[in-house]
Write a protein that holds these residues in place. Structure first.
Motif, PDB file in Angstrom:
ATOM      1  N   PRO A 271      15.677  12.986  24.494  1.00 42.24           N
ATOM      2  CA  PRO A 271      14.925  13.566  23.380  1.00 42.24           C
ATOM      3  C   PRO A 271      13.663  12.759  23.081  1.00 42.24           C
ATOM      4  N   ARG A 272      12.709  13.413  22.451  1.00 42.54           N
ATOM      5  CA  ARG A 272      11.469  12.728  22.074  1.00 42.54           C
ATOM      6  C   ARG A 272      11.768  11.627  21.062  1.00 42.54           C
ATOM      7  N   SER A 273      11.174  10.473  21.280  1.00 43.67           N
ATOM      8  CA  SER A 273      11.430   9.335  20.403  1.00 43.67           C
ATOM      9  C   SER A 273      10.834   9.549  19.014  1.00 43.67           C
ATOM     10  N   TRP A 274      11.616   9.167  18.012  1.00 46.48           N
ATOM     11  CA  TRP A 274      11.141   9.201  16.627  1.00 46.48           C
ATOM     12  C   TRP A 274      10.813   7.789  16.129  1.00 46.48           C
ATOM     13  N   SER A 275      10.904   6.808  17.011  1.00 45.27           N
ATOM     14  CA  SER A 275      10.765   5.407  16.583  1.00 45.27           C
ATOM     15  C   SER A 275       9.396   5.088  15.999  1.00 45.27           C
ATOM     16  N   ALA A 276       8.334   5.584  16.648  1.00 51.62           N
ATOM     17  CA  ALA A 276       6.991   5.277  16.153  1.00 51.62           C
ATOM     18  C   ALA A 276       6.780   5.848  14.761  1.00 51.62           C
ATOM     19  N   ALA A 277       7.179   7.113  14.560  1.00 51.51           N
ATOM     20  CA  ALA A 277       7.040   7.738  13.239  1.00 51.51           C
ATOM     21  C   ALA A 277       7.867   6.990  12.199  1.00 51.51           C
ATOM     22  N   ALA A 278       9.090   6.583  12.590  1.00 50.93           N
ATOM     23  CA  ALA A 278       9.938   5.822  11.666  1.00 50.93           C
ATOM     24  C   ALA A 278       9.299   4.483  11.325  1.00 50.93           C
ATOM     25  N   GLY A 279       8.673   3.833  12.325  1.00 51.18           N
ATOM     26  CA  GLY A 279       8.019   2.556  12.083  1.00 51.18           C
ATOM     27  C   GLY A 279       6.881   2.673  11.075  1.00 51.18           C
ATOM     28  N   TRP A 280       6.071   3.726  11.218  1.00 52.36           N
ATOM     29  CA  TRP A 280       4.964   3.917  10.274  1.00 52.36           C
ATOM     30  C   TRP A 280       5.491   4.263   8.883  1.00 52.36           C
ATOM     31  N   ALA A 281       6.570   5.059   8.820  1.00 51.53           N
ATOM     32  CA  ALA A 281       7.170   5.373   7.510  1.00 51.53           C
ATOM     33  C   ALA A 281       7.711   4.105   6.863  1.00 51.53           C
ATOM     34  N   GLY A 282       8.353   3.257   7.664  1.00 52.70           N
ATOM     35  CA  GLY A 282       8.849   1.989   7.145  1.00 52.70           C
ATOM     36  C   GLY A 282       7.723   1.085   6.683  1.00 52.70           C
ATOM     37  N   PHE A 283       6.608   1.105   7.424  1.00 54.34           N
ATOM     38  CA  PHE A 283       5.437   0.304   7.045  1.00 54.34           C
ATOM     39  C   PHE A 283       4.917   0.728   5.667  1.00 54.34           C
ATOM     40  N   VAL A 284       4.803   2.035   5.445  1.00 55.33           N
ATOM     41  CA  VAL A 284       4.322   2.544   4.152  1.00 55.33           C
ATOM     42  C   VAL A 284       5.291   2.172   3.035  1.00 55.33           C
ATOM     43  N   ALA A 285       6.620   2.347   3.298  1.00 56.53           N
ATOM     44  CA  ALA A 285       7.616   2.013   2.282  1.00 56.53           C
ATOM     45  C   ALA A 285       7.605   0.518   1.967  1.00 56.53           C
ATOM     46  N   ALA A 286       7.527  -0.320   3.001  1.00 54.72           N
ATOM     47  CA  ALA A 286       7.487  -1.772   2.790  1.00 54.72           C
ATOM     48  C   ALA A 286       6.223  -2.181   2.048  1.00 54.72           C
ATOM     49  N   LEU A 287       5.116  -1.495   2.337  1.00 57.56           N
ATOM     50  CA  LEU A 287       3.856  -1.785   1.644  1.00 57.56           C
ATOM     51  C   LEU A 287       3.978  -1.435   0.160  1.00 57.56           C
ATOM     52  N   GLY A 288       4.623  -0.303  -0.127  1.00 62.52           N
ATOM     53  CA  GLY A 288       4.833   0.081  -1.524  1.00 62.52           C
ATOM     54  C   GLY A 288       5.713  -0.913  -2.255  1.00 62.52           C
ATOM     55  N   LEU A 289       6.773  -1.378  -1.601  1.00 64.74           N
ATOM     56  CA  LEU A 289       7.662  -2.363  -2.217  1.00 64.74           C
ATOM     57  C   LEU A 289       6.963  -3.709  -2.390  1.00 64.74           C
ATOM     58  N   ALA A 290       6.095  -4.060  -1.435  1.00 66.15           N
ATOM     59  CA  ALA A 290       5.336  -5.312  -1.555  1.00 66.15           C
ATOM     60  C   ALA A 290       4.377  -5.258  -2.742  1.00 66.15           C
ATOM     61  N   SER A 291       3.825  -4.071  -3.011  1.00 62.33           N
ATOM     62  CA  SER A 291       2.916  -3.940  -4.152  1.00 62.33           C
ATOM     63  C   SER A 291       3.648  -4.149  -5.470  1.00 62.33           C
ATOM     64  N   VAL A 292       4.916  -3.760  -5.504  1.00 62.02           N
ATOM     65  CA  VAL A 292       5.730  -3.990  -6.707  1.00 62.02           C
ATOM     66  C   VAL A 292       5.984  -5.486  -6.877  1.00 62.02           C
ATOM     67  N   VAL A 293       6.304  -6.177  -5.782  1.00 67.82           N
ATOM     68  CA  VAL A 293       6.525  -7.627  -5.838  1.00 67.82           C
ATOM     69  C   VAL A 293       5.249  -8.342  -6.267  1.00 67.82           C
TER      70      VAL A 293
END
Length: 308
Positions: free
Chosen positions: A69-91
């Protein structure tokens, strides 16, 4: 059981307000948003780690079709990057939801332990996304491991009782859950491409054998972590009188539903004339696991119960 699972599923869908109702605990600003970001972060870990794990299982099946199947890893990585960036802004705003970019002190992240861990998660997801898009996607395992370690350390501050023990339990729990959820998702996607190939049942059986050990690790670390935060004498009271306990109870009920579906799938795999009929309960297992991930995200955003 169906009614209990349905009620438990409402917890992550409705957010923190129902869990906090009547407990006397304050609803901290941005709890719902933080829970959503953590849910995305956990999913972004599970998808690529599960792909790496399931792909390795597929390669070990003799005579397995080449279709993947087509890999979803890259999309998941970018989604994780955005989520981690949002959490870092809270910190960066002292664990408060920023009202504007001016409230975010990026430089201040380097001055605190939580800030450094938040930056490590941001950079880890960025590196994982870039590796997933490269000619060697397996290289993403290293930055993803760094994110898991950072998340385990973040969940247990140094002021906590035996923080290294807590971080170790979280490390095993998060790794096992990521491999279980992401691995099952990728196995089912792989089987869809293999259609009726006889190797499909071999792949599902191979995953099922490993999943038993993942479930054992999840159960053991989950119980130990709960006992550390809710001593045996207070568990029953805190499961009903605290927001953390209520959401934890919802997670336990959902996990009971997941285990029931997993057992059903294993029985079909072993006894049915067509072992691939096990895919039907396995798909239901994936849906419930998605809710478990959402509950886990909410659980990390709620106040930890008092250790009496």
């Amino acid at each position: 059981m169906i009614v209990l699972v349905a009620l438990a599923a409402l917890i992550p869908l409705l957010g923190p307000s129902p869990a906090l109702h009547g407990t006397g605990e304050a609803d901290a600003p941005g709890t719902g948003g933080i829970a959503l970001l953590r849910t995305v972060l956990f999913a972004a870990l599970a998808i690529p780690l599960g792909e790496l794990f399931a792909s390795r299982l597929a390669r070990s099946v003799p005579g397995a079709p080449e279709a993947r199947p087509r890999s979803w890893s890259a999309a998941a990585g970018w989604a994780g990057f955005v989520a981690a960036l949002g959490l870092a802004s809270v910190v960066a705003t002292g664990n408060l939801v920023p009202d504007s970019l001016a409230d975010i002190d990026i430089g201040g992240l380097y001055a605190t332990r939580d800030g450094k861990l938040a930056l490590l998660e941001v950079n880890g997801f960025l590196a994982a996304a870039l590796c997933a898009s490269s000619a060697r996607p397996a290289a993403q395992a290293l930055p993803l491991t760094a994110v898991v370690v950072a998340e385990a350390l973040r969940a247990h501050p140094t002021t906590e009782y035996s923080p290294l023990l807590g971080s170790g339990l979280t490390l095993v729990h998060l790794t096992a859950s990521s491999l279980w959820v992401g691995g099952l998702l990728h196995v089912l996607r792989t089987l869809r491409g293999w259609r009726d190939a006889p190797e499909g049942s071999a792949l599902l059986g191979l995953y099922a054998r490993v999943a038993v050990f993942l479930l054992a690790a999840l159960t053991a670390t989950g119980v130990c972590s709960s006992l550390r935060r809710m001593p045996p004498g207070t568990i029953l009271e805190q499961l009903t009188d605290t927001a953390y306990g209520r959401v934890l109870l919802a997670k336990v009920i959902l996990m009971a539903g997941v285990c029931a579906l997993a057992l059903w799938a294993r029985i079909r795999l072993a006894r049915a004339s067509d072992p691939l009929t096990a895919c039907s309960p396995a798909r239901g297992e994936v849906y419930l696991l998605a809710l478990v991930v959402a509950v886990s995200g909410l659980l990390t955003a709620l106040p930890v119960p008092i250790r009496w």
